[in-house]
Design a protein around this motif. Structure first.
Motif, PDB file in Angstrom:
ATOM      1  N   LEU A 114       3.932  -8.840   4.800  1.00 13.18           N
ATOM      2  CA  LEU A 114       3.442  -9.563   3.679  1.00 13.18           C
ATOM      3  C   LEU A 114       2.382 -10.648   4.312  1.00 13.18           C
ATOM      4  N   ALA A 115       2.509 -11.376   5.521  1.00 17.77           N
ATOM      5  CA  ALA A 115       1.617 -12.179   5.970  1.00 17.77           C
ATOM      6  C   ALA A 115       0.453 -11.371   6.459  1.00 17.77           C
ATOM      7  N   ALA A 116       0.665  -9.937   7.132  1.00 18.05           N
ATOM      8  CA  ALA A 116      -0.586  -9.375   7.432  1.00 18.05           C
ATOM      9  C   ALA A 116      -1.304  -8.864   5.911  1.00 18.05           C
ATOM     10  N   SER A 117      -0.642  -8.838   5.208  1.00 10.83           N
ATOM     11  CA  SER A 117      -1.563  -8.027   4.101  1.00 10.83           C
ATOM     12  C   SER A 117      -2.215  -9.262   3.449  1.00 10.83           C
ATOM     13  N   VAL A 118      -1.840 -10.699   3.567  1.00  6.74           N
ATOM     14  CA  VAL A 118      -2.731 -11.746   3.186  1.00  6.74           C
ATOM     15  C   VAL A 118      -3.923 -11.830   4.024  1.00  6.74           C
ATOM     16  N   VAL A 119      -3.669 -11.728   5.318  1.00  4.51           N
ATOM     17  CA  VAL A 119      -4.667 -11.734   6.239  1.00  4.51           C
ATOM     18  C   VAL A 119      -5.931 -10.736   6.060  1.00  4.51           C
ATOM     19  N   GLU A 120      -5.296  -9.369   5.872  1.00  4.51           N
ATOM     20  CA  GLU A 120      -6.228  -8.288   5.524  1.00  4.51           C
ATOM     21  C   GLU A 120      -6.499  -8.074   4.196  1.00  4.51           C
ATOM     22  N   GLY A 121      -6.147  -9.033   3.142  1.00  2.46           N
ATOM     23  CA  GLY A 121      -6.222  -8.678   1.869  1.00  2.46           C
ATOM     24  C   GLY A 121      -5.925  -7.478   1.013  1.00  2.46           C
ATOM     25  N   SER A 122      -4.976  -6.901   1.702  1.00  2.00           N
ATOM     26  CA  SER A 122      -4.158  -5.581   1.304  1.00  2.00           C
ATOM     27  C   SER A 122      -2.895  -5.705   0.704  1.00  2.00           C
ATOM     28  N   ARG A 123      -2.387  -4.964  -0.371  1.00  2.00           N
ATOM     29  CA  ARG A 123      -1.014  -4.877  -0.396  1.00  2.00           C
ATOM     30  C   ARG A 123       0.048  -4.372   0.861  1.00  2.00           C
ATOM     31  N   PRO A 124       1.226  -4.771   0.870  1.00  2.00           N
ATOM     32  CA  PRO A 124       2.071  -4.438   1.906  1.00  2.00           C
ATOM     33  C   PRO A 124       2.820  -3.243   2.011  1.00  2.00           C
ATOM     34  N   ALA A 125       2.420  -2.537   0.828  1.00  2.00           N
ATOM     35  CA  ALA A 125       2.989  -1.241   0.679  1.00  2.00           C
ATOM     36  C   ALA A 125       2.566  -0.202   1.767  1.00  2.00           C
ATOM     37  N   PRO A 126       3.601   0.710   2.202  1.00  2.83           N
ATOM     38  CA  PRO A 126       3.051   1.455   3.248  1.00  2.83           C
ATOM     39  C   PRO A 126       1.843   2.420   2.996  1.00  2.83           C
ATOM     40  N   SER A 127       1.231   2.622   3.884  1.00  2.00           N
ATOM     41  CA  SER A 127       0.134   3.668   3.725  1.00  2.00           C
ATOM     42  C   SER A 127       0.223   5.069   3.789  1.00  2.00           C
ATOM     43  N   ASN A 128       0.099   6.006   3.166  1.00  2.00           N
ATOM     44  CA  ASN A 128       0.720   7.157   3.127  1.00  2.00           C
ATOM     45  C   ASN A 128      -0.722   8.288   2.673  1.00  2.00           C
ATOM     46  N   SER A 129      -0.592   9.409   2.873  1.00  2.00           N
ATOM     47  CA  SER A 129      -1.634  10.191   2.566  1.00  2.00           C
ATOM     48  C   SER A 129      -1.470  10.763   0.894  1.00  2.00           C
ATOM     49  N   GLU A 130      -0.034  10.389   0.526  1.00  2.00           N
ATOM     50  CA  GLU A 130       0.129  10.685  -0.976  1.00  2.00           C
ATOM     51  C   GLU A 130       0.583   9.439  -1.531  1.00  2.00           C
ATOM     52  N   PRO A 131       0.492   9.206  -2.764  1.00  2.96           N
ATOM     53  CA  PRO A 131       1.475   8.229  -3.415  1.00  2.96           C
ATOM     54  C   PRO A 131       2.877   8.385  -3.066  1.00  2.96           C
ATOM     55  N   PHE A 132       3.593   7.109  -2.883  1.00  3.09           N
ATOM     56  CA  PHE A 132       4.973   7.230  -2.596  1.00  3.09           C
ATOM     57  C   PHE A 132       5.785   6.420  -3.961  1.00  3.09           C
ATOM     58  N   LEU A 133       5.511   5.070  -3.828  1.00  2.00           N
ATOM     59  CA  LEU A 133       6.186   4.226  -5.123  1.00  2.00           C
ATOM     60  C   LEU A 133       4.996   3.205  -5.530  1.00  2.00           C
ATOM     61  N   ASP A 134       5.296   2.966  -6.561  1.00  2.00           N
ATOM     62  CA  ASP A 134       4.625   1.631  -7.253  1.00  2.00           C
ATOM     63  C   ASP A 134       4.595   0.529  -6.404  1.00  2.00           C
ATOM     64  N   ALA A 135       3.635  -0.291  -5.921  1.00  2.00           N
ATOM     65  CA  ALA A 135       3.554  -1.463  -5.217  1.00  2.00           C
ATOM     66  C   ALA A 135       4.793  -2.353  -5.670  1.00  2.00           C
ATOM     67  N   TRP A 136       4.946  -2.786  -6.781  1.00  2.00           N
ATOM     68  CA  TRP A 136       6.002  -3.748  -7.064  1.00  2.00           C
ATOM     69  C   TRP A 136       7.447  -3.159  -6.737  1.00  2.00           C
ATOM     70  N   VAL A 137       7.710  -1.997  -6.530  1.00  2.00           N
ATOM     71  CA  VAL A 137       9.021  -1.601  -6.047  1.00  2.00           C
ATOM     72  C   VAL A 137       9.193  -2.183  -4.794  1.00  2.00           C
ATOM     73  N   PHE A 138       8.185  -1.978  -3.948  1.00  2.00           N
ATOM     74  CA  PHE A 138       8.621  -2.555  -2.470  1.00  2.00           C
ATOM     75  C   PHE A 138       9.190  -4.211  -2.481  1.00  2.00           C
ATOM     76  N   GLY A 139       8.470  -4.879  -3.409  1.00  2.00           N
ATOM     77  CA  GLY A 139       8.844  -6.387  -3.569  1.00  2.00           C
ATOM     78  C   GLY A 139      10.149  -6.515  -4.133  1.00  2.00           C
ATOM     79  N   VAL A 140      10.428  -5.774  -5.023  1.00  2.00           N
ATOM     80  CA  VAL A 140      11.720  -6.053  -5.686  1.00  2.00           C
ATOM     81  C   VAL A 140      12.975  -5.598  -4.732  1.00  2.00           C
ATOM     82  N   VAL A 141      12.678  -4.429  -4.261  1.00  2.00           N
ATOM     83  CA  VAL A 141      13.795  -3.993  -3.099  1.00  2.00           C
ATOM     84  C   VAL A 141      13.948  -4.776  -2.115  1.00  2.00           C
ATOM     85  N   TYR A 142      13.035  -5.031  -1.343  1.00  2.00           N
ATOM     86  CA  TYR A 142      12.853  -5.712  -0.170  1.00  2.00           C
ATOM     87  C   TYR A 142      13.197  -6.982  -0.194  1.00  2.00           C
TER      88      TYR A 142
END
Length: 321
Positions: A114-142
């Motif tokens: 999360l801290a890195a995403s703030v610095v980089e201005g990106s979302r903390p969801a994993p980066s994959n070649s194909e979509p995996f899960l909606d971004a909100w799922v990671f925040g709720v689950v983790y």
């Protein structure tokens, strides 16, 4: 005869009840999502997600996940109910070790992401070649996992102090570990060097042993997770060695911190190593030859964690005797 002496435990304080309530409530979003996915719903799963490619396999994996997270509810009750003091030690120690091993890297790594995403201005969801899960799922689950780790950890420390507090009052090395215990811990420490080195190399940007798809999908999140895994491997080795071997430095060393480091570190090695070994060993589209060292790393991590954990348990059993 007082109520406590007669076998009726004193009422729980508000703090303990609040911790228990939060621990149980924090499981509900994850369990609900998994049940929905098992039932065929696509809540939080975007079109094109790799999760849709193997429905039967994912249903089994989600069922196991539900069972594991439901265990947190049982543990929260066990740690706060009078009958929990009568449960055999192994029936509590083993699932708590698994919980510590699985949750500790998430509790450490996700805030860093999360801290890195703030610095980089990106979302903390994993980066994959194909979509995996909606971004909100990671925040709720983790977020739920972090709450589970904090509350369950606090409840377990309270429980352990009352039931086993005498086991870490004496200094490290009292009584001395047996030859068998030292051999197991030495073997586990040597084996743990492989995952420790590989995780730290991957965190530094090396691609040795990584499958082709893993190399292509690397991101800041990947480097942070690998760094955390490497540090927990080091923590496992250092904590267990300090706990088992009596290093004299003129002062007696309390076993509290070595025990905590060995407990959490060996759990991370053993449980995450076992999970990742199963995931990477399953047949798939990845280059199996390139992933050979990666699979070996996770397998060795699992064995090393179990050996170190056996040493920790053996030391505590000798203290109890």
């Amino acid at each position: 005869m007082t109520a406590t002496a007669a076998g009726t435990a004193p009422s729980l304080g508000r703090g303990v009840r609040a911790l228990r309530a939060v621990a149980i409530a924090s499981c509900l979003p994850y369990i609900t999502l998994k049940i929905l996915w098992i039932a065929g719903a696509r809540t939080g799963v975007p079109d094109g997600s790799t999760l849709l490619d193997h429905r039967a396999r994912m249903a089994v994996a989600n069922g196991v996940s539900v069972a594991l997270d439901a265990t947190v509810v049982v543990l929260a009750l066990l740690l706060t109910q009078p009958w929990g003091r009568r449960v055999p030690a192994w029936l509590l120690v083993l699932p708590m070790w698994v919980a510590a091993g699985l949750l500790a890297p998430i509790m450490t790594g996700y805030p860093l992401q999360l801290a890195a995403s703030v610095v980089e201005g990106s979302r903390p969801a994993p980066s994959n070649s194909e979509p995996f899960l909606d971004a909100w799922v990671f925040g709720v689950v983790y977020g739920g996992f972090i709450l589970q780790g904090l509350t369950l950890g606090a409840l377990f420390v309270r429980y352990a102090r009352r039931r086993w507090g005498h086991l870490w009052r004496c200094a490290v090395g009292d009584p001395p570990a047996t030859t068998a215990i030292r051999a197991a811990v030495t073997a586990g420490s040597l084996l743990a060097l492989l995952p420790a080195v590989m995780h730290l190399l991957w965190a530094a940007g090396a691609t040795t042993g990584l499958s082709a798809d893993r190399v292509e999908s690397r991101s800041t999140d990947f480097y942070l997770v690998e760094g955390v895994n490497g540090l927990f491997a080091v923590l496992a080795v250092v904590g267990t060695l300090l706990l088992v071997f009596q290093f004299r430095r003129g002062t007696e060393l309390s076993p509290r911190w070595p025990l905590a480091a060995a407990w959490v570190g060996s759990g991370t090695l053993g449980c995450w190593g076992g999970f990742l070994f199963l995931v990477t060993a399953l047949p798939g589209e990845q280059d199996q030859r390139a992933a050979g060292l990666m699979v070996l790393t996770y397998a060795v991590s699992m064995v090393a964690g179990l050996l170190l954990f056996s040493g920790v348990v053996s030391v505590l059993r000798r203290r109890a005797a």
